[in-house]
Enzyme design. Structure first.
Site, PDB file in Angstrom:
ATOM      1  N   HIS A  28      -8.770  94.841  30.335  1.00 30.90           N
ATOM      2  CA  HIS A  28      -7.537  94.049  30.265  1.00 30.90           C
ATOM      3  C   HIS A  28      -6.355  94.810  29.661  1.00 30.90           C
ATOM      4  O   HIS A  28      -5.745  94.407  28.687  1.00 30.90           O
ATOM      5  CB  HIS A  28      -7.743  92.650  29.692  1.00 30.90           C
ATOM      6  CG  HIS A  28      -8.451  92.480  28.368  1.00 30.90           C
ATOM      7  ND1 HIS A  28      -8.107  93.158  27.243  1.00 30.90           N
ATOM      8  CD2 HIS A  28      -9.452  91.646  28.004  1.00 30.90           C
ATOM      9  CE1 HIS A  28      -8.865  92.757  26.246  1.00 30.90           C
ATOM     10  NE2 HIS A  28      -9.696  91.853  26.685  1.00 30.90           N
ATOM     11  N   HIS A  82     -20.076  84.637  22.340  1.00 31.46           N
ATOM     12  CA  HIS A  82     -18.704  84.759  22.850  1.00 31.46           C
ATOM     13  C   HIS A  82     -18.736  84.570  24.358  1.00 31.46           C
ATOM     14  O   HIS A  82     -19.574  85.156  25.034  1.00 31.46           O
ATOM     15  CB  HIS A  82     -18.189  86.151  22.469  1.00 31.46           C
ATOM     16  CG  HIS A  82     -16.789  86.478  22.871  1.00 31.46           C
ATOM     17  ND1 HIS A  82     -15.818  85.540  23.134  1.00 31.46           N
ATOM     18  CD2 HIS A  82     -16.183  87.685  23.034  1.00 31.46           C
ATOM     19  CE1 HIS A  82     -14.681  86.149  23.436  1.00 31.46           C
ATOM     20  NE2 HIS A  82     -14.879  87.448  23.389  1.00 31.46           N
ATOM     21  N   GLU A  84     -16.422  85.430  26.630  1.00 31.91           N
ATOM     22  CA  GLU A  84     -15.725  86.369  27.518  1.00 31.91           C
ATOM     23  C   GLU A  84     -16.761  87.011  28.441  1.00 31.91           C
ATOM     24  O   GLU A  84     -17.894  87.282  28.036  1.00 31.91           O
ATOM     25  CB  GLU A  84     -14.942  87.425  26.723  1.00 31.91           C
ATOM     26  CG  GLU A  84     -13.969  88.168  27.624  1.00 31.91           C
ATOM     27  CD  GLU A  84     -12.897  88.961  26.880  1.00 31.91           C
ATOM     28  OE1 GLU A  84     -12.970  89.093  25.651  1.00 31.91           O
ATOM     29  OE2 GLU A  84     -11.970  89.455  27.567  1.00 31.91           O
ATOM     30  N   ASP A  86     -17.540  89.764  29.704  1.00 26.30           N
ATOM     31  CA  ASP A  86     -18.306  90.994  29.471  1.00 26.30           C
ATOM     32  C   ASP A  86     -19.598  90.681  28.714  1.00 26.30           C
ATOM     33  O   ASP A  86     -20.520  91.494  28.687  1.00 26.30           O
ATOM     34  CB  ASP A  86     -17.476  92.063  28.736  1.00 26.30           C
ATOM     35  CG  ASP A  86     -16.721  91.534  27.534  1.00 26.30           C
ATOM     36  OD1 ASP A  86     -16.436  90.329  27.471  1.00 26.30           O
ATOM     37  OD2 ASP A  86     -16.394  92.353  26.645  1.00 26.30           O
ATOM     38  N   HIS A 148     -13.181  87.573  18.891  1.00 29.39           N
ATOM     39  CA  HIS A 148     -11.891  87.888  19.471  1.00 29.39           C
ATOM     40  C   HIS A 148     -11.203  86.679  20.120  1.00 29.39           C
ATOM     41  O   HIS A 148     -10.002  86.682  20.353  1.00 29.39           O
ATOM     42  CB  HIS A 148     -12.180  89.013  20.486  1.00 29.39           C
ATOM     43  CG  HIS A 148     -11.295  89.264  21.609  1.00 29.39           C
ATOM     44  ND1 HIS A 148     -11.713  89.421  22.906  1.00 29.39           N
ATOM     45  CD2 HIS A 148      -9.949  89.438  21.625  1.00 29.39           C
ATOM     46  CE1 HIS A 148     -10.701  89.682  23.685  1.00 29.39           C
ATOM     47  NE2 HIS A 148      -9.613  89.711  22.952  1.00 29.39           N
ATOM     48  N   ASP A 167     -17.826  91.096  19.378  1.00 23.83           N
ATOM     49  CA  ASP A 167     -16.735  92.078  19.487  1.00 23.83           C
ATOM     50  C   ASP A 167     -16.431  92.747  18.137  1.00 23.83           C
ATOM     51  O   ASP A 167     -15.779  93.795  18.096  1.00 23.83           O
ATOM     52  CB  ASP A 167     -15.456  91.400  19.990  1.00 23.83           C
ATOM     53  CG  ASP A 167     -15.475  91.164  21.497  1.00 23.83           C
ATOM     54  OD1 ASP A 167     -16.226  91.850  22.204  1.00 23.83           O
ATOM     55  OD2 ASP A 167     -14.721  90.290  21.967  1.00 23.83           O
ATOM     56  N   TYR A 193     -10.185 100.645  19.470  1.00 21.77           N
ATOM     57  CA  TYR A 193     -10.619  99.283  19.790  1.00 21.77           C
ATOM     58  C   TYR A 193      -9.910  98.277  18.877  1.00 21.77           C
ATOM     59  O   TYR A 193      -9.390  97.254  19.341  1.00 21.77           O
ATOM     60  CB  TYR A 193     -12.135  99.211  19.603  1.00 21.77           C
ATOM     61  CG  TYR A 193     -12.766  97.913  20.017  1.00 21.77           C
ATOM     62  CD1 TYR A 193     -13.182  97.707  21.328  1.00 21.77           C
ATOM     63  CD2 TYR A 193     -12.961  96.896  19.101  1.00 21.77           C
ATOM     64  CE1 TYR A 193     -13.774  96.520  21.696  1.00 21.77           C
ATOM     65  CE2 TYR A 193     -13.553  95.709  19.460  1.00 21.77           C
ATOM     66  CZ  TYR A 193     -13.957  95.523  20.764  1.00 21.77           C
ATOM     67  OH  TYR A 193     -14.543  94.340  21.134  1.00 21.77           O
ATOM     68  N   HIS A 226     -20.330  96.046  21.712  1.00 20.38           N
ATOM     69  CA  HIS A 226     -19.792  97.247  22.379  1.00 20.38           C
ATOM     70  C   HIS A 226     -20.020  98.434  21.451  1.00 20.38           C
ATOM     71  O   HIS A 226     -19.725  98.352  20.255  1.00 20.38           O
ATOM     72  CB  HIS A 226     -18.282  97.137  22.612  1.00 20.38           C
ATOM     73  CG  HIS A 226     -17.863  96.001  23.489  1.00 20.38           C
ATOM     74  ND1 HIS A 226     -18.115  95.953  24.842  1.00 20.38           N
ATOM     75  CD2 HIS A 226     -17.179  94.865  23.202  1.00 20.38           C
ATOM     76  CE1 HIS A 226     -17.599  94.833  25.341  1.00 20.38           C
ATOM     77  NE2 HIS A 226     -17.032  94.150  24.365  1.00 20.38           N
TER      78      HIS A 226
HETATM   79 FE1  FEO Z   1     -13.850  89.525  23.789  1.00 16.50          FE
HETATM   80 FE2  FEO Z   1     -16.158  92.040  24.463  1.00 16.50          FE
HETATM   81  O1  FEO Z   1     -15.202  90.439  24.729  1.00 16.50           O
END
Ligand code: FEO
Length: 398
Positions: A28, A82, A84, A86, A148, A167, A193, A226
């Site tokens: 993004h 989360h 999102e 991913d 996040h 995250d 990040y 991540h």
């Molecule tokens: Fe807010 Fe890794 O997603």
């Protein structure tokens, strides 16, 4: 089960069952020049529990890694920290196979998952501080709104002291290595990040870090979704996050611009000389060669920004408009700066850039503009601009 995709032990009960995305180059708007990982974790308690999943195209890979430890159908609980995609993209495929007793998320997560998947899967909302008995292991949930997204939460495995931080404390870095002590790039990528994902939520991050510290929970391992698991220095990444969240200015300036016929470039170089000669660590980042997310990263540990733009059709140069829009969203605090640029007739871009900096809360000095090609006087004015910003920055650093 044998196969190419194996789980990686994190502790005697916790396994990494995620996926490495070597290809992704944009997340993004953030240039993920080294790819990323989507980390999912399997806790092998009496009730095996899957924490988070991976991006949808990697679902088969995640399930294969799970199979190297257990039959996916033996998983009883699935926790979504989360929504999102991913982390949740592979949920529908995983749930269809696993058929768990419970799927758990924060209250906001329940709504967010519904809004993503429009499904009839019952998801149980867990409260901040609630503990789930996995049979031999206990998992405590901690709401982490805006770290996040509003739905975000951490899960903490009691005893083993593993914080599944989603995250939090992550980085975008594709690697075959799973742990911080094997990852020399860890702090550079963690800073990038933070600067590009978490910076706007820094006040919330500080409150969260305070809450974690006051909880007294020992953080033996931090397992983000991540990048590497922090096993050697979990406390170091926590203290770096606190430092980045405070956003204290440093004696460093970033001079960023684009140019049409080289004039704004000349002004930027002269301004940079003014900064350097005033003793400010200075980085010149022409936008033809630097991505917006790298500019944001450099600003994380800076104290000043100078933005240069030629005027085109009464507007900012497109790359500069893009940068300012991105930086405005990231809301970096405590910067000093100014705009500069060349123009042919109207010169609107310089005011637009200066206004954008003011709107971002940057403490500015008067901008410098020059018609067409800078002469010696214009270059002197740009040089003086650098020195004025340096002087204002020194005041801020006192
Ligand atoms: Fe807010 Fe890794 O997603």
């Amino acid at each position: 089960m044998k196969g190419p995709f194996q789980a990686v032990p994190v502790t005697d009960k916790v396994y990494w069952v995620g996926a490495v995305d070597w290809d992704i180059r944009d997340f993004h708007g953030y240039a993920t020049s080294r790819g990323t990982t989507y980390n999912a974790y399997l806790v092998m308690a009496d009730k095996p529990t899957l924490i988070d999943t991976v991006k949808a195209p990697f679902a088969d890979e995640m399930l294969a890694r799970i199979r190297s430890v257990c039959d996916p159908k033996s998983i009883r609980y699935v926790v979504s920290n989360h929504s999102e995609m991913d982390h949740s993209g592979a949920l529908p495929q995983a749930l269809a196979l696993i058929q768990p007793e419970k799927v758990l998320a924060s209250a906001m997560g329940v709504k967010a998952l519904q809004a993503h998947f429009h499904w009839d899967v019952p998801v149980q909302a867990v409260k901040d501080g609630e503990t789930l008995d996995l049979g031999g292991e206990r998992l405590t949930f901690m709401e982490t709104r805006m770290v996040h997204w509003p739905d975000s939460m951490f899960s903490y495995l009691q005893g083993a002291g593993v914080l599944f931080s989603n995250d939090g404390f992550g980085m975008h870095l594709a690697s075959a290595r799973r742990f911080d002590d094997e990852t020399p790039e860890r702090f550079v990528e963690a800073a990038k990040y933070y600067a590009n994902i978490l910076l706007p939520f820094s006040d919330i991050v500080l409150a969260l870090l305070d809450k974690v510290a006051k909880s007294g929970l020992p953080l033996k391992l931090i397992a983000p979704d991540h990048g590497p698991v922090w096993r050697r220095e979990p406390e170091r990444i926590v203290s770096l996050w606190a430092e980045w969240a405070r956003q204290k200015p440093r004696n460093k300036a970033v001079v960023v611009f684009d140019t049409m016929w080289g004039s704004t470039d000349k002004l930027g170089r002269a301004a940079a000389e003014g900064l350097v000669q005033a003793g400010v660590e200075t980085l010149v980042m022409p936008l033809r060669g630097n991505h917006r997310s790298d500019v944001a990263t450099e600003l994380l540990e800076a104290g000043a920004i100078l933005v240069g733009s030629p005027t085109i059709n009464k507007q900012l140069f497109p790359t500069v408009a893009d940068l300012l829009s991105y930086l405005k969203g990231l809301r970096r605090k405590n910067l000093t700066g100014a705009a500069f640029g060349s123009y042919g007739w109207g010169g609107e871009s310089i005011k637009l850039a200066q206004d954008a900096l003011t709107e971002m809360g940057v403490a500015t000095v008067e901008p410098v503009k020059c018609q067409y090609v800078p002469d010696a006087a214009a270059l002197d004015a740009a040089h003086a601009l650098g020195q004025k910003v340096a002087a204002k920055l020194k005041e801020a650093l006192r």
